[in-house]
Every structure is written in C-alpha cells, then in structure tokens.
Design an enzyme around this catalytic site. Sequence first.
Site, PDB file in Angstrom:
ATOM      1  N   GLU A   1      -0.990   9.581 -11.883  1.00  0.00           N
ATOM      2  CA  GLU A   1      -0.340  10.255 -13.014  1.00  0.00           C
ATOM      3  C   GLU A   1      -0.529   9.464 -14.310  1.00  0.00           C
ATOM      4  OE1 GLU A   1       0.693  13.127 -12.851  1.00  0.00           O
ATOM      5  OE2 GLU A   1       1.405  13.559 -10.824  1.00  0.00           O
TER       6      GLU A   1
ATOM      7  N   HIS B   1       9.611   9.027 -13.041  1.00  0.00           N
ATOM      8  CA  HIS B   1       9.407  10.272 -12.290  1.00  0.00           C
ATOM      9  C   HIS B   1       9.796  10.028 -10.838  1.00  0.00           C
ATOM     10  CE1 HIS B   1       7.858  13.742 -10.312  1.00  0.00           C
ATOM     11  NE2 HIS B   1       6.959  13.026  -9.647  1.00  0.00           N
TER      12      HIS B   1
ATOM     13  N   HIS C   1      11.901  12.151  -7.099  1.00  0.00           N
ATOM     14  CA  HIS C   1      12.134  13.411  -6.389  1.00  0.00           C
ATOM     15  C   HIS C   1      13.615  13.570  -6.034  1.00  0.00           C
ATOM     16  CE1 HIS C   1       7.647  13.609  -4.909  1.00  0.00           C
ATOM     17  NE2 HIS C   1       7.778  13.690  -6.230  1.00  0.00           N
TER      18      HIS C   1
ATOM     19  N   HIS D   1       8.639  20.333  -7.544  1.00  0.00           N
ATOM     20  CA  HIS D   1       7.973  19.028  -7.457  1.00  0.00           C
ATOM     21  C   HIS D   1       8.959  17.872  -7.567  1.00  0.00           C
ATOM     22  CE1 HIS D   1       4.458  16.284  -9.011  1.00  0.00           C
ATOM     23  NE2 HIS D   1       5.307  15.620  -8.262  1.00  0.00           N
TER      24      HIS D   1
END
Length: 264
Positions: free
Chosen positions: A118, A141, A143, A213
Amino acid sequence: MKTIKLPVQVEAELNKVSEVAGYLWQREWAERNAGNISMNLTSYFTKEEVQGIGTEVPFEFPKGAAGFVLYITGTGCYLRDLVNKLEEASCILYINEDATAYSIIWGGKRENFGPTCELISHSSIHLFNSIHHPENLAVVHTHPLELICMSHHELFNDEEELNRQIWAMCPEVKVFVPKGIHCTPYALSSTAALAEVTMEAFKTRNVSLWEKHGATATAPDVMQAWDFLDVANKGAKMLMMCWAAGFKPAGLSNEQLTELEQFI
C-alpha cells in the site's frame, strides 16, 4: 558505509507505533499480515542526513512526494511483530528528489524485506496531508471488526444516517470522532484508485471506512489515529449489540448531539 542515528523524537514516535500495534493485535484487528502504519518523518531529518544511505529501488511516487522521509511497515509483515521486532517488520525510507525511487535508511532487517504494497496509498495520503492538513503525520490502516460489518450493511449507502446512528450511541463518540466516518467505496488494494478515494474521505471525515475491507485514519501521531478508530468502532459495536439483542436503540437526539458540539 553511511548510517543514520534516529533523533529522540523519532524514537518516541516509533515507541508509539509499537504500542498501537499491540492494541491492534489484541483487538483481533490485525490478522496475519493485515493492516499497515506509516508516518511522515521528513521534518526530523536534513537531506544531508538521509541521502546516500542504502540502495535505490525504482518506484513511481506522486511527484510532490519527492524528498519525503517516511516510516512504513513491510509487505507481508505482521503488525504484531512491531511490538518487539520493529526493525525487522518496518523501515524508514527516503524518496529521491525525482520521486522515482526510494532507499531504506533504517530498519528492513529481514530477508527480502520491502515496504507495504500500500506504499502508493500511504505516500499519496502523506502528500495530501502535507498540503491540506500538515499537522497530520500518521496514517493507520487496520481491520476493525464491527466497522467492517457496517460496511456490508445497507446503512453504508447513507453516510449521514450511519454517522447519526453511531454518534447517537454514546456522547464520547460524537466528541472524539467529531467529523465522523466516510463510507469509502470499494477500490482494489495496492492501487492509486484506493489512494484517491481515501484522500477524498479525509477532506470531510476523521475515518475512512473502506467498503468490505477495513478502516483508515490519519492524525498528528499514531496514538491519535488509533483513538479515532477505537472510538468509531466502539460506536459501531454498541449499535450492533443493540440490534443483536433485538431492539432499536433510543440513541441521543439530534438536539443532544448538537449540544455536544461545544466540547469539540
């Protein structure tokens, strides 16, 4: 061979990365190699300190990112390893003056190490922040379970209502995530398209909820980015707990939510 000594301020920021990574693992928000963290450390170094270290690796960055010094986690690396293997699972890299390559100036001490896939998203977001929100140096980032579930729900198609219902679960959610959650449309991982939709999200919101996502937050440091994600997910979790118990929560009224704005 030229090496670099990390400023004490950078070491302090890396300690925060290790602490936040532990939180993400404990929450089950960072399965296997899921998630990534980065920081814009450019202001802590001079060009003379970072140039000439390591080997350049070709990569097409946004032109405005030339000269950036970024801390970033590694591809295939587990965030849980950031707790005690920071130099193996992450690195600090320098983007050359043409934005056509990077060189690792610290860390990356494992076989076949490379920065996260990423990298284009993170470098693009840091460029966006440097122009529009220069105080925001960190990007996280991960989850978050309940937020991801919300991205599969019909409420995801009504961003204003999703935020109203999540804010209404608890005063602290409104106060500590005041701009709310952006319902970011699906885009393929590791692409410029994902970077674009995420930058669009940060124009108006604290958290970008990537459809089906995960979620991403940006803030002055990783601890504050973690707080955005933690509090936002808490609101989503409480909402889903009420649904699971078979009732629609009363929630704070619109008037009560407006009253809370004095604390923001």
